[in-house]
Every structure is written in structure tokens, then in C-alpha cells.
Design an enzyme around this catalytic site. Structure first.
Site, PDB file in Angstrom:
ATOM      1  CD  GLU A 168       7.316  13.760  -7.037  1.00 29.42           C
ATOM      2  OE1 GLU A 168       6.237  13.941  -7.631  1.00 29.42           O
ATOM      3  OE2 GLU A 168       7.857  14.630  -6.320  1.00 29.42           O
ATOM      4  CG  LEU A 223       8.547  18.895 -15.829  1.00 26.89           C
ATOM      5  CD1 LEU A 223       7.436  18.045 -16.426  1.00 26.89           C
ATOM      6  CD2 LEU A 223       8.988  19.980 -16.824  1.00 26.89           C
ATOM      7  N   GLY A 279      12.580   7.350 -21.450  1.00 22.05           N
ATOM      8  CA  GLY A 279      12.649   8.577 -20.680  1.00 22.05           C
ATOM      9  C   GLY A 279      11.270   8.931 -20.129  1.00 22.05           C
ATOM     10  N   GLY A 296       1.250  18.905 -10.079  1.00 24.10           N
ATOM     11  CA  GLY A 296       0.713  20.207  -9.724  1.00 24.10           C
ATOM     12  C   GLY A 296       1.784  21.222  -9.390  1.00 24.10           C
ATOM     13  CB  VAL A 348      -0.927   0.029   1.224  1.00 22.92           C
ATOM     14  CG1 VAL A 348      -1.782   1.301   1.227  1.00 22.92           C
ATOM     15  CG2 VAL A 348      -1.823  -1.206   1.245  1.00 22.92           C
ATOM     16  CB  THR A 397      -3.607  19.030  -6.060  1.00 21.34           C
ATOM     17  OG1 THR A 397      -3.262  17.732  -6.566  1.00 21.34           O
ATOM     18  CG2 THR A 397      -2.804  20.076  -6.802  1.00 21.34           C
ATOM     19  N   GLY A 398      -3.733  16.999  -3.343  1.00 26.31           N
ATOM     20  CA  GLY A 398      -4.584  16.035  -2.665  1.00 26.31           C
ATOM     21  C   GLY A 398      -3.790  14.821  -2.219  1.00 26.31           C
ATOM     22  CB  THR A 399      -4.021  12.604   0.508  1.00 23.80           C
ATOM     23  OG1 THR A 399      -3.487  13.796   1.098  1.00 23.80           O
ATOM     24  CG2 THR A 399      -3.285  11.396   1.065  1.00 23.80           C
TER      25      THR A 399
END
Length: 560
Positions: free
Chosen positions: A199, A233, A224, A230, A59, A66-68
Site C-alpha cells: 500500500e 500511516l 517522499g 483511518g 478499475v 472506513t469505507g469502500t
């Protein structure tokens, strides 16, 4: 009296000794069998590690700006060798998911809570309201008997990276308190903020794993990655030559080592870029202050039906007018404005391109899109680093995900659409005065006519990837898949260290097992019992028996 013949007692005594030996061996065999059954019960399938062909779960909670969001991955082992990657059997949510958290008609991040966790510093209730519904939903995807051995990773990105260290720690502590109340396996080190490079790297792993470019059976070149979020990049590519670079990541997947350049450009996410356009507009538009010191700002990339309150931290209105005195207010800073749609495709193109190259030019309306991108990238943008590598990277093919994929879907493009098609489709839709995109939720819909020229300008001018092949999608790939593989590698690696890691995670529950304690006690008794048994030496069976007989069987003769 004549002495009794030893032969009368030899057979019964030796028979008793043989029966005793058989009894002892039987006890030992029974104890060993019970011990093996106990070890299998405690450490066998379902209680320690994963076995070939048996599915397991991971999980990952994505705490974005902007959100979870939450993803549940179901895996199965393909081979017993430690370099074999697991096989992804299923990922949740999918198109069949039914949940109140599902955002209707969206194309990306459809199961989420809003806003991001960075808005809940010092607010445990807010963190709990964001995380708990997602974790409860994830629990429903994992069989009850597997939840205690299923790890949950809570990983935050650009939204929390912007906060102070103290605020970040408070949010993560609150997140750990929420996660700790549920059945999943968790550690404090699994609840953290990812660096931008991590990330980007996880996104590259996810893409190439999904496309079959990782593993020992693949000889195809890696792909690539362009991942538009949000706030940031991500641009990732594999390079052939070795170099010293702060963005370089060395990764061994299977038997092969990969040298990867992973960039996370924090100012080039779709929302950050749109914020820059609002700030630029505030410096050139003639405005008039309304009631409550609110200003109206017309935006050429928004539809004519759009009117909304907007928080603009970087807006400085140099020519606003006070409604009471009609006098100009020089260089006033306002954080709250009303954005009003005033769709103009040509003006929007110039504005989006300026944001894509992070230009500070106020004459954005006169910029054209056919200029040499390298000559117009300011050094502070961070993109000039990419330009110097653009002709030497090994990836001839890039896949554009997340925000790029959303725009591709809304434009109904083919997977290998070129930049000309993007411009033409965008102009066709956004040149209409009645353009309306309310059927698609989220910022990508509200900012659709900005997103189209922005992503095209990023590829052509900001990143200088015009000669590379750009594919859009697949749409179900997220960096969370790469995180599940890398962060949860102890679940599928079959090395000694992995087994030790698995055992250490389950040691408390194993030691607390009554059956394990019983087996341990039985083993100790067996050791004590065996230490008292005298077994005959091979080849001296008779001597061994004779030495155990009573001495009176052979009395000394009296002298005559």
C-alpha cells in the site's frame, strides 16, 4: 499412317497448364488475404491488447477501514517501447461527478459506501451492498464495447488486514461473487488484501507519477510520501545507498531502478490515534455510570455541540461510580460510552502529541511540544525505525496526502505551509468556544481539533521530519493510481510476456469466435490443397511440361 505432329497439340496443352497455374496462384493469394483479414479481425485493435493512441481503462476498488471506494482510470499509450509509461488521460470520480454515493462538502474519498468490508464477515448481502453500486457506477464510465477487456482490481487495506485468515477469505470470496456478475475482466488473484508495504509503495508510485518524477524523461529527484489514513500511516522515501532492510522495495520504472523504504505504521492512522486518546481519558477522568451502564466521557478535542455514542474497546475506567450505590467501581471495562465535547485547545495539544508518539504516559497534559522527538519515542511504536533513517534518506521533499491534505484544506493553508502556520491556524479556530465544523463530513471534521495537533506532532515529533520540506497535496492522488499502474502493467508493457498475458486472458473468447473457426478451417484446407500442387522447377520449364505429356505422342518406330 504417319504419326501426328506434336506441334499440333503443344500450344493447347501448354496453355491449359499455364491457365491452371494462374488459377492455383489466384486461389492461394485469395486464401492468404482472407487469412490475414481474419487474424486482424480477431487479434487487431479492440480485440487483443492496446495500440498507440487508443485509450484503455483500469478499475480499482479500494476496500478501506472506513469505507469502500472506486476509481476508474483512462490511459493512452505514449510510445511503442516497453519502458514508456502510459499517459493518464482522465481519472474518475472528479469534481463533475454526480452520484447518490457522492458525499457532499467532503475533501477526500467523496464517492464511497460505508462502513468498510471488514464489518461484513459472513454477510454476503452487506458485501454486495457495498460493492455493487460502485461497480455499476464504474461501468457507466467505460464504453460498453471496452468493459469486457477492462480489468477490475479489488484491493483491501488495513481494515481486512486486522481480521483472521478465515474471515478474510470469506469476505474476498463474497467480493469475487459480486464482481463476477458484472462485465469487467477479473481474476481471483486481483481480489486480495494488500500488505502495508504494498500500500505504501503504490502510494509512492502514484505521487511520483502524478508529479512527473518517474519515467525516462525525468532527471528530478523523487518525492517522499506521507499518507494518513483511518487505520495506518504510510511513510515512503527513496534512498541512495543499498542496504538490507525488511522495508526496502526495489522497483524498476522505465530504465531506472529505485530503492525505496516503504513503512506502514498500523497504529498511527487518524482513527486509531483518536481511539488511544479516548482510552487514555478513561483512565484519568472521574466518571459516573448512567442508565444502561453507559458512561459519559468528556473529550477536549471535540466541539461543545458534540454528543455521540462511541465504542471503546480499550477503555478501562478506574474511578467510575455506580449510580445506585455511589461506590467506586475499580478497573471496570466498558465498551460503550457517550463522548461529550468539551473543547480545550491546550489539553487537546498534549493529548494529540501523546497519541502521535504512542506514549503510555498518563501525565499527557504536562507534555510540551518542544522536546527532542528521538528521546521520547518508545521502541514498540515502530517510529524509532524512521528516526535512524531520517538524516540519511534521499528525499528532501515530502508530500502529505489524504488525512494531511484534508486538514490543510480545512485550515485554508498554502501548499508549502510550515508547522508554525498549522499551529497558529489550529489554535485560532479551536480556541473558540463556539467552534463548529459540521459543514464538512466525515471523521476528519468531527475530530478536526484533534487532527490539527496530531498531524503537526507526527511531523515534528513522531517522524522527525522537521527539517524536510513538507508540501500538502495534490488532493486527487491516491494509492489506487499506483496500483492501477503496477497491477495492470500487462496492459501497457509491450514485451513478449505482456502480449502472452493479454492473449491468455482473451483466449477463450477468441477460440469461441465463429469467424476464427472459419479462418482456421480455411487455413487447413489451404495447406492440404497446396500440398497437392506440383509446381515446375525453375530453369526446367520445358522439361516439366514435356514430362507431363502422354507417351503416345512419341511412339516407338517399328524396325525395318
Amino acid at each position: 499412317m504417319e504419326p501426328r505432329s506434336p506441334s499440333k497439340f503443344k500450344i493447347p496443352i501448354m496453355g491449359f497448364v499455364q491457365y491452371k497455374r494462374v488459377f492455383n496462384i489466384g486461389i492461394i493469394v485469395l486464401a492468404v488475404v482472407l487469412l490475414l483479414v481474419g487474424v486482424y479481425h480477431v487479434f487487431g485493435p479492440g480485440r487483443g491488447g492496446n495500440v498507440l493512441g487508443r485509450p484503455y481503462f483500469t478499475v480499482v476498488v479500494d476496500c478501506g477501514s472506513t469505507g469502500t471506494r472506486v476509481n476508474v482510470y483512462e490511459w493512452v499509450m505514449k510510445g511503442e517501447r516497453n519502458w514508456e509509461l502510459p499517459m493518464l488521460m482522465h481519472s474518475y470520480p472528479d469534481l463533475s461527478t454526480k452520484s447518490p454515493l457522492w458525499k457532499g462538502a467532503c475533501q477526500y474519498h467523496c464517492l464511497q459506501t460505508e462502513p468498510g468490508l471488514d464489518k461484513f464477515v459472513g454477510n454476503y448481502s452487506g458485501v454486495r451492498a457495498s460493492l455493487e453500486p460502485l461497480i455499476l457506477w464504474a461501468e457507466q464510465q467505460v464504453p460498453p464495447e471496452r468493459r469486457g477487456e477492462t480489468p477490475v482490481f479489488v484491493l483491501a487495506t488495513a481494515g481486512l488486514r486486522r481480521l483472521d485468515v478465515v474471515d478474510v477469505k470469506q469476505v474476498l470470496d463474497d467480493a469475487e461473487a459480486v464482481v463476477g456478475k458484472h462485465a469487467f475482466l477479473h481474476r481471483r488473484s486481483w481480489i486480495r488484501v494488500l500488505s502495508g508495504k504494498e500500500e505504501a509503495y503504490y502510494g509512492w508510485i502514484a505521487l511520483n507519477y502524478k508529479m512527473g518524477r518517474l519515467g525516462n524523461n525525468s532527471r528530478l529527484p523523487t518525492l517522499g510520501l506521507l499518507d494518513l489514513g483511518g487505520s495506518s500511516l504510510q511513510v515512503v522515501m527513496e534512498v541512495g545507498e543499498s542496504r538490507e532492510d525488511g522495508h526496502l522495495v526495489r522497483s524498476r520504472v522505465g530504465l531506472f531502478e529505485h530503492r525505496i523504504l516503504a513503512y506502514s505504521l498500523t497504529e498511527f492512522g487518524i482513527n486509531k490515534a483518536f481511539d488511544r486518546t479516548v482510552s487514555m481519558l478513561s483512565q484519568v477522568q472521574p466518571l459516573r455510570e448512567g442508565s444502561g451502564r453507559k458512561l459519559e466521557l468528556q473529550h477536549p478535542c471535540l466541539g461543545s455541540d458534540y454528543v455521540n455514542n462511541y465504542t471503546c474497546d480499550g477503555c478501562i475506567f478506574s474511578n467510575a461510580t455506580d449510580s445506585n450505590s455511589s461506590q467506586p467501581m475499580r478497573n471496570h471495562h466498558f465498551t460503550s460510552v457517550y463522548l461529550v465535547g468539551d473543547l480545550n485547545w491546550e489539553q487537546c495539544k498534549g493529548l494529540a502529541r501523546t497519541a502521535a508518539i504512542h506514549s503510555s504516559s498518563s501525565d499527557w497534559s504536562n507534555l510540551t511540544l518542544a522536546l527532542n522527538c528521538k528521546a521520547h519515542l518508545p521502541s514498540h511504536s515502530g517510529s524509532n525505525i524512521l528516526n535512524s533513517k531520517a538524516t540519511t534518506h534521499a528525499a528532501a521533499c515530502f508530500h502529505a496526502l489524504s488525512g494531511f491534505f484534508v486538514v490543510y484544506t480545512m485550515l485554508n493553508l498554502s501548499q508549502r505551509a510550515n508547522m508554525t502556520e498549522i499551529w497558529e491556524r489550529g489554535q485560532l479556530l479551536c480556541s473558540r468556544s463556539d467552534a463548529h465544523f459540521g459543514s464538512i463530513s466525515g471523521n476528519y471534521a468531527r475530530q478536526f481539533c484533534f487532527s490539527v495537533p496530531y498531524l503537526a506532532s507526527l511531523i515534528e515529533d513522531g517522524l522527525c521530519l522537521g527539517d524536510a520540506e513538507i508540501n500538502f497535496g495534490p488532493g486527487d492522488v491516491s494509492w489506487t493510481l499506483g496500483a492501477a499502474l503496477v497491477e495492470g502493467e500487462y496492459l501497457w508493457l509491450s514485451t513478449t510476456n505482456s502480449r502472452l498475458s493479454i492473449s491468455s486472458l482473451k483466449i477463450k473468447s477468441v477460440l469461441a469466435s465463429p469467424f476464427f473457426l472459419f479462418i482456421l478451417l480455411l487455413g487447413l484446407l489451404l495447406i492440404v490443397y497446396c500440398s497437392q500442387i506440383k509446381l515446375p522447377m525453375p530453369g526446367k520449364r520445358g522439361a516439366g511440361v514435356r514430362s507431363s505429356l502422354p507417351s503416345y505422342i512419341y511412339p516407338k518406330r517399328r524396325p525395318n
